[in-house]
Design a protein around this motif. Structure first.
Motif, PDB file in Angstrom:
ATOM      1  N   LEU A 109       0.824  -1.197   0.000  1.00 55.47           N
ATOM      2  CA  LEU A 109       0.000   0.000   0.000  1.00 55.47           C
ATOM      3  C   LEU A 109       0.865   1.257   0.000  1.00 55.47           C
ATOM      4  N   GLU A 110       0.234   2.378  -0.297  1.00 51.44           N
ATOM      5  CA  GLU A 110       0.940   3.661  -0.381  1.00 51.44           C
ATOM      6  C   GLU A 110       1.596   4.008   0.953  1.00 51.44           C
ATOM      7  N   ARG A 111       2.834   4.457   0.879  1.00 54.02           N
ATOM      8  CA  ARG A 111       3.581   4.831   2.075  1.00 54.02           C
ATOM      9  C   ARG A 111       3.544   6.348   2.202  1.00 54.02           C
ATOM     10  N   GLU A 112       2.614   6.827   3.000  1.00 55.36           N
ATOM     11  CA  GLU A 112       2.362   8.259   3.129  1.00 55.36           C
ATOM     12  C   GLU A 112       3.367   8.917   4.069  1.00 55.36           C
ATOM     13  N   GLU A 113       3.311  10.220   4.124  1.00 53.27           N
ATOM     14  CA  GLU A 113       4.134  10.982   5.052  1.00 53.27           C
ATOM     15  C   GLU A 113       3.707  10.685   6.485  1.00 53.27           C
ATOM     16  N   PRO A 114       4.648  10.689   7.419  1.00 56.29           N
ATOM     17  CA  PRO A 114       4.286  10.397   8.812  1.00 56.29           C
ATOM     18  C   PRO A 114       3.354  11.439   9.402  1.00 56.29           C
ATOM     19  N   LYS A 115       2.601  11.010  10.411  1.00 59.26           N
ATOM     20  CA  LYS A 115       1.708  11.911  11.131  1.00 59.26           C
ATOM     21  C   LYS A 115       2.215  12.103  12.555  1.00 59.26           C
ATOM     22  N   PRO A 116       1.786  13.182  13.225  1.00 62.12           N
ATOM     23  CA  PRO A 116       2.212  13.385  14.617  1.00 62.12           C
ATOM     24  C   PRO A 116       1.717  12.236  15.489  1.00 62.12           C
ATOM     25  N   PRO A 117       2.457  11.913  16.539  1.00 63.55           N
ATOM     26  CA  PRO A 117       2.025  10.839  17.432  1.00 63.55           C
ATOM     27  C   PRO A 117       0.823  11.267  18.261  1.00 63.55           C
ATOM     28  N   PRO A 118       0.079  10.298  18.814  1.00 65.10           N
ATOM     29  CA  PRO A 118      -1.034  10.639  19.705  1.00 65.10           C
ATOM     30  C   PRO A 118      -0.509  11.102  21.061  1.00 65.10           C
ATOM     31  N   GLU A 119      -1.432  11.501  21.910  1.00 58.91           N
ATOM     32  CA  GLU A 119      -1.057  11.848  23.279  1.00 58.91           C
ATOM     33  C   GLU A 119      -0.654  10.567  24.026  1.00 58.91           C
ATOM     34  N   PRO A 120       0.382  10.631  24.872  1.00 62.84           N
ATOM     35  CA  PRO A 120       0.745   9.460  25.666  1.00 62.84           C
ATOM     36  C   PRO A 120      -0.412   9.072  26.601  1.00 62.84           C
ATOM     37  N   PRO A 121      -0.464   7.791  26.960  1.00 55.38           N
ATOM     38  CA  PRO A 121       0.500   6.734  26.622  1.00 55.38           C
ATOM     39  C   PRO A 121       0.180   6.107  25.272  1.00 55.38           C
ATOM     40  N   TYR A 122       1.238   5.724  24.563  1.00 53.72           N
ATOM     41  CA  TYR A 122       1.073   4.991  23.315  1.00 53.72           C
ATOM     42  C   TYR A 122       2.321   4.142  23.078  1.00 53.72           C
TER      43      TYR A 122
END
Length: 226
Positions: A109-122
């Motif tokens: 599948l398409e490898r898109e640009e990264p997105k910001p991480p969620p709020e911790p904890p993750y």
């Protein structure tokens, strides 16, 4: 454990979203009361599987094949445009017909640009950039990493992560050496598909929002008694 990815022609998901959804689906199945409770209907199958090799196979389906597979016991995660279902583990030579009809190889599948991480904890997952893997293989490796983190992470951090819904972030931009330095767990592949046996495919750690602890080598964090 079979993983199924819904890939419709009109709106296919992205590589990143599928990898994250697969990891979340694995953790949610393993922490589901039907798996954790001794009298739960999935408990014995999950226990038996985890006592050996935690092999995972990623498949793709759409339309009627995807809908038929939803009738099998498992947990589906909808995440950022991706839909992945983790199924209760079973023998590799007795895959249920609705799953056996789904294609295994060639999920890319398409490898898109990264997105910001969620709020911790993750859970932060990183795939080895020096290893070429398809989206299907990558999703399975993310599932492995999340599972190992669930079992080997610090108990209080894991509990908080699971209580938050087990969010996952596939990192991008961090040097691989830095990812390994932060890692609590590391995945070494058995070599059944795409990569040689023993290849390190993925690492993972929990982001808690607290200041990082002083660095200890990965083997000391996994086996502190040595």
């Amino acid at each position: 454990m079979q993983l199924a990815v819904q890939v419709e022609k009109s709106a296919p998901p992205t590589h990143r979203a599928v990898c994250e959804a697969a990891a979340m689906a694995v953790v949610r199945l393993l922490t589901d009361p039907r798996s954790t409770e001794p009298e739960g209907p999935w408990h014995e199958r999950v226990r038996r599987w985890e006592s050996g090799r935690i092999r995972k196979v990623a498949r793709r389906g759409r339309g009627i094949r995807w809908r038929e597979a939803q009738e099998l016991p498992g947990v589906t995660v909808d995440h950022d445009g991706a839909r992945v279902r983790a199924f209760v583990p079973g023998p590799v030579d007795r895959v249920p017909p609705p799953l056996a009809k789904m294609q295994v190889a060639g999920l890319e599948l398409e490898r898109e640009e990264p997105k910001p991480p969620p709020e911790p904890p993750y859970a932060a997952l990183a795939l080895n950039p020096e290893v070429t893997m398809s989206t299907g293989k990558s999703a399975a490796q993310c599932g492995h990493a999340a599972q190992l983190l669930l079992r080997r992470g610090r108990a209080q951090d894991v509990a908080a992560w699971v209580a938050a819904g087990a969010p996952v972030h596939l990192t991008a931009g961090l040097p691989w050496r830095e990812c390994v330095r932060r890692a609590v767990v590391s995945v070494r592949d058995a070599g059944f598909t795409e990569v040689p046996p023993g290849t390190t495919t993925a690492v993972a750690w929990l982001e808690t929002g607290r200041p990082p602890e002083p660095h200890r080598p990965l083997w000391r964090r996994l086996w502190p008694w040595r």
